[in-house]
Design a protein around this motif. Structure first.
Motif, PDB file in Angstrom:
ATOM      1  N   TRP A  42      -5.804 -30.551  89.672  1.00  0.00           N
ATOM      2  CA  TRP A  42      -6.581 -29.867  88.634  1.00  0.00           C
ATOM      3  C   TRP A  42      -7.309 -30.888  87.751  1.00  0.00           C
ATOM      4  CZ3 TRP A  42      -5.873 -30.527  83.403  1.00  0.00           C
ATOM      5  CH2 TRP A  42      -6.594 -29.680  82.561  1.00  0.00           C
ATOM      6  N   ALA A  43      -6.611 -31.943  87.330  1.00  0.00           N
ATOM      7  CA  ALA A  43      -7.216 -32.962  86.460  1.00  0.00           C
ATOM      8  C   ALA A  43      -8.367 -33.672  87.151  1.00  0.00           C
ATOM      9  CB  ALA A  43      -6.154 -33.969  86.018  1.00  0.00           C
ATOM     10  N   ALA A  44      -8.250 -33.930  88.447  1.00  0.00           N
ATOM     11  CA  ALA A  44      -9.343 -34.571  89.189  1.00  0.00           C
ATOM     12  C   ALA A  44     -10.566 -33.654  89.235  1.00  0.00           C
ATOM     13  CB  ALA A  44      -8.886 -34.919  90.602  1.00  0.00           C
ATOM     14  N   LEU A  45     -10.347 -32.372  89.456  1.00  0.00           N
ATOM     15  CA  LEU A  45     -11.440 -31.399  89.454  1.00  0.00           C
ATOM     16  C   LEU A  45     -12.129 -31.357  88.095  1.00  0.00           C
ATOM     17  CD1 LEU A  45     -12.743 -28.787  90.953  1.00  0.00           C
ATOM     18  CD2 LEU A  45     -11.179 -27.556  89.437  1.00  0.00           C
ATOM     19  N   GLU A  46     -11.337 -31.286  87.032  1.00  0.00           N
ATOM     20  CA  GLU A  46     -11.890 -31.203  85.680  1.00  0.00           C
ATOM     21  C   GLU A  46     -12.642 -32.481  85.300  1.00  0.00           C
ATOM     22  OE1 GLU A  46     -11.839 -28.465  83.649  1.00  0.00           O
ATOM     23  OE2 GLU A  46     -10.960 -27.438  85.361  1.00  0.00           O
ATOM     24  N   THR A  47     -12.153 -33.626  85.742  1.00  0.00           N
ATOM     25  CA  THR A  47     -12.832 -34.886  85.460  1.00  0.00           C
ATOM     26  C   THR A  47     -14.203 -34.908  86.129  1.00  0.00           C
ATOM     27  OG1 THR A  47     -10.736 -36.060  85.269  1.00  0.00           O
ATOM     28  CG2 THR A  47     -12.694 -37.408  85.663  1.00  0.00           C
ATOM     29  N   ASP A  48     -14.257 -34.535  87.393  1.00  0.00           N
ATOM     30  CA  ASP A  48     -15.540 -34.483  88.108  1.00  0.00           C
ATOM     31  C   ASP A  48     -16.506 -33.516  87.432  1.00  0.00           C
ATOM     32  OD1 ASP A  48     -14.708 -36.342  89.977  1.00  0.00           O
ATOM     33  OD2 ASP A  48     -14.204 -34.842  91.502  1.00  0.00           O
ATOM     34  N   GLU A  49     -15.993 -32.375  87.017  1.00  0.00           N
ATOM     35  CA  GLU A  49     -16.831 -31.374  86.359  1.00  0.00           C
ATOM     36  C   GLU A  49     -17.443 -31.943  85.078  1.00  0.00           C
ATOM     37  OE1 GLU A  49     -16.020 -26.839  86.005  1.00  0.00           O
ATOM     38  OE2 GLU A  49     -14.958 -27.849  84.364  1.00  0.00           O
ATOM     39  N   ALA A  50     -16.632 -32.615  84.268  1.00  0.00           N
ATOM     40  CA  ALA A  50     -17.135 -33.194  83.013  1.00  0.00           C
ATOM     41  C   ALA A  50     -18.144 -34.308  83.279  1.00  0.00           C
ATOM     42  CB  ALA A  50     -15.969 -33.724  82.181  1.00  0.00           C
ATOM     43  N   LEU A  51     -17.901 -35.118  84.289  1.00  0.00           N
ATOM     44  CA  LEU A  51     -18.817 -36.219  84.603  1.00  0.00           C
ATOM     45  C   LEU A  51     -20.178 -35.716  85.057  1.00  0.00           C
ATOM     46  CD1 LEU A  51     -16.392 -38.668  86.447  1.00  0.00           C
ATOM     47  CD2 LEU A  51     -17.390 -38.959  84.165  1.00  0.00           C
ATOM     48  N   ASN A  52     -20.220 -34.505  85.612  1.00  0.00           N
ATOM     49  CA  ASN A  52     -21.474 -33.939  86.101  1.00  0.00           C
ATOM     50  C   ASN A  52     -22.151 -33.010  85.113  1.00  0.00           C
ATOM     51  OD1 ASN A  52     -21.680 -35.106  88.784  1.00  0.00           O
ATOM     52  ND2 ASN A  52     -19.785 -34.002  89.197  1.00  0.00           N
ATOM     53  N   ALA A  53     -21.583 -32.839  83.932  1.00  0.00           N
ATOM     54  CA  ALA A  53     -22.161 -31.951  82.919  1.00  0.00           C
ATOM     55  C   ALA A  53     -22.939 -32.753  81.884  1.00  0.00           C
ATOM     56  CB  ALA A  53     -21.059 -31.150  82.239  1.00  0.00           C
ATOM     57  N   GLU A  54     -23.815 -32.064  81.177  1.00  0.00           N
ATOM     58  CA  GLU A  54     -24.634 -32.695  80.142  1.00  0.00           C
ATOM     59  C   GLU A  54     -24.131 -32.421  78.735  1.00  0.00           C
ATOM     60  OE1 GLU A  54     -27.065 -34.873  80.725  1.00  0.00           O
ATOM     61  OE2 GLU A  54     -26.487 -34.644  82.819  1.00  0.00           O
ATOM     62  N   ALA A  55     -23.431 -31.294  78.536  1.00  0.00           N
ATOM     63  CA  ALA A  55     -23.017 -30.920  77.181  1.00  0.00           C
ATOM     64  C   ALA A  55     -21.889 -29.900  77.247  1.00  0.00           C
ATOM     65  CB  ALA A  55     -24.196 -30.333  76.413  1.00  0.00           C
ATOM     66  N   LEU A  56     -21.224 -29.729  76.100  1.00  0.00           N
ATOM     67  CA  LEU A  56     -20.221 -28.689  75.929  1.00  0.00           C
ATOM     68  C   LEU A  56     -20.736 -27.673  74.918  1.00  0.00           C
ATOM     69  CD1 LEU A  56     -16.917 -30.768  75.583  1.00  0.00           C
ATOM     70  CD2 LEU A  56     -17.679 -29.465  77.570  1.00  0.00           C
ATOM     71  N   LEU A  57     -20.423 -26.410  75.140  1.00  0.00           N
ATOM     72  CA  LEU A  57     -20.735 -25.334  74.213  1.00  0.00           C
ATOM     73  C   LEU A  57     -19.411 -24.669  73.870  1.00  0.00           C
ATOM     74  CD1 LEU A  57     -22.818 -23.493  72.776  1.00  0.00           C
ATOM     75  CD2 LEU A  57     -22.945 -22.181  74.919  1.00  0.00           C
ATOM     76  N   LEU A  58     -19.076 -24.657  72.578  1.00  0.00           N
ATOM     77  CA  LEU A  58     -17.752 -24.233  72.138  1.00  0.00           C
ATOM     78  C   LEU A  58     -17.822 -23.280  70.959  1.00  0.00           C
ATOM     79  CD1 LEU A  58     -16.353 -27.871  71.969  1.00  0.00           C
ATOM     80  CD2 LEU A  58     -16.014 -26.289  73.869  1.00  0.00           C
ATOM     81  N   GLY A  59     -16.784 -22.499  70.802  1.00  0.00           N
ATOM     82  CA  GLY A  59     -16.596 -21.746  69.581  1.00  0.00           C
ATOM     83  C   GLY A  59     -15.934 -22.638  68.530  1.00  0.00           C
ATOM     84  N   ARG A  60     -15.901 -22.186  67.295  1.00  0.00           N
ATOM     85  CA  ARG A  60     -15.361 -22.971  66.179  1.00  0.00           C
ATOM     86  C   ARG A  60     -13.899 -23.361  66.393  1.00  0.00           C
ATOM     87  NH1 ARG A  60     -12.177 -21.197  62.461  1.00  0.00           N
ATOM     88  NH2 ARG A  60     -12.714 -19.028  62.883  1.00  0.00           N
ATOM     89  N   ARG A  61     -13.065 -22.405  66.773  1.00  0.00           N
ATOM     90  CA  ARG A  61     -11.639 -22.700  66.960  1.00  0.00           C
ATOM     91  C   ARG A  61     -11.409 -23.640  68.139  1.00  0.00           C
ATOM     92  NH1 ARG A  61      -8.646 -17.034  66.922  1.00  0.00           N
ATOM     93  NH2 ARG A  61     -10.160 -16.774  68.557  1.00  0.00           N
ATOM     94  N   THR A  62     -12.179 -23.488  69.182  1.00  0.00           N
ATOM     95  CA  THR A  62     -12.031 -24.359  70.344  1.00  0.00           C
ATOM     96  C   THR A  62     -12.450 -25.784  70.010  1.00  0.00           C
ATOM     97  OG1 THR A  62     -12.403 -22.481  71.805  1.00  0.00           O
ATOM     98  CG2 THR A  62     -12.646 -24.666  72.773  1.00  0.00           C
ATOM     99  N   ASP A  63     -13.499 -25.926  69.222  1.00  0.00           N
ATOM    100  CA  ASP A  63     -13.929 -27.257  68.778  1.00  0.00           C
ATOM    101  C   ASP A  63     -12.768 -27.960  68.059  1.00  0.00           C
ATOM    102  OD1 ASP A  63     -15.787 -29.434  67.860  1.00  0.00           O
ATOM    103  OD2 ASP A  63     -15.441 -28.472  65.910  1.00  0.00           O
ATOM    104  N   ALA A  64     -12.122 -27.268  67.145  1.00  0.00           N
ATOM    105  CA  ALA A  64     -10.999 -27.860  66.402  1.00  0.00           C
ATOM    106  C   ALA A  64      -9.818 -28.139  67.334  1.00  0.00           C
ATOM    107  CB  ALA A  64     -10.569 -26.927  65.270  1.00  0.00           C
ATOM    108  N   TRP A  65      -9.537 -27.223  68.254  1.00  0.00           N
ATOM    109  CA  TRP A  65      -8.424 -27.367  69.187  1.00  0.00           C
ATOM    110  C   TRP A  65      -8.619 -28.587  70.072  1.00  0.00           C
ATOM    111  CZ3 TRP A  65      -7.408 -26.976  74.499  1.00  0.00           C
ATOM    112  CH2 TRP A  65      -6.097 -26.646  74.868  1.00  0.00           C
ATOM    113  N   PHE A  66      -9.810 -28.731  70.655  1.00  0.00           N
ATOM    114  CA  PHE A  66     -10.077 -29.874  71.536  1.00  0.00           C
ATOM    115  C   PHE A  66     -10.121 -31.184  70.758  1.00  0.00           C
ATOM    116  CE2 PHE A  66     -11.306 -26.921  74.904  1.00  0.00           C
ATOM    117  CZ  PHE A  66     -10.855 -27.597  76.031  1.00  0.00           C
TER     118      PHE A  66
END
Length: 196
Positions: A42-66
């Motif tokens: 799962w972590a390898a999949l998520e790492t690849d996904e983040a490396l291929n993305a340009e930005a994150l779009l989050l809600g307020r609570r998720t921003d604080a959580w992350f």
């Protein structure tokens, strides 16, 4: 042109609430309990996904959580998440908690439509189920990626809520991640009256 990708973890019955058990939900903590030996995959999949993305779009609570969970981490995945641009949808937030953040304060549909025109590439929506519901309602989602955990909780906040119309999706990928997790990808399809 940017593409909005909802990418999240979910139980088999669609619950996304309190995966790590730190929010006080009585059924929280399902991520580690039911991810088991599949979590490195799962972590390898998520790492690849983040490396291929340009930005994150989050809600307020998720921003604080992350921000509390990732700001102090390092490594390929953490460095990418911490350095990438983040857009936080909120009518009350003054300053995002996670670095490299910009608050989107106006109408969600208008702000996200404008963001899609500005950002070229994938814009990932992580763990923001209320925002995800709004984006689905306004037909702004280009792809839904779920890692499904093999458990039915029977209660809890779910990614999908009520919509004003059906939102048809087409399965574009489905594969196991180890012995228990399943990775599925869907893309919206036009409703029959829109295909004419």
């Amino acid at each position: 042109m940017g593409t909005i990708v909802i990418a999240t973890n979910s139980t088999l019955d669609g619950v996304v609430q309190d995966p790590d058990g730190k929010e006080g939900f009585r059924l929280g903590g399902w991520f580690d309990r039911f991810g088991g030996d599949d979590l490195p995959t799962w972590a390898a999949l998520e790492t690849d996904e983040a490396l291929n993305a340009e930005a994150l779009l989050l809600g307020r609570r998720t921003d604080a959580w992350f921000a509390t969970r990732w700001s102090s981490r390092s490594g390929v995945w953490a460095d990418r998440l911490n350095s990438m641009p983040k857009y936080v949808v909120s009518s009350t937030l003054e300053q995002p908690a996670w670095k490299n953040g910009t608050v989107l304060r106006g109408d969600v549909a208008e702000e996200v439509s404008a963001l899609k025109r500005r950002v070229d590439g994938e814009i990932l929506v992580y763990a923001s189920y209320q925002l995800g519901r709004a984006l689905l309602e306004h037909d702004l989602v280009d792809e839904v990626r779920l890692v499904v955990f093999p458990v039915v909780l029977g209660a809890g906040e779910r990614l999908f809520g009520e919509t004003s119309d059906p939102k048809p999706l087409r399965l574009v990928e489905s594969r196991p991640l180890g012995a228990g997790l399943t990775y599925v990808t869907y893309r919206p399809v036009a409703a029959p009256e829109e295909r004419r």
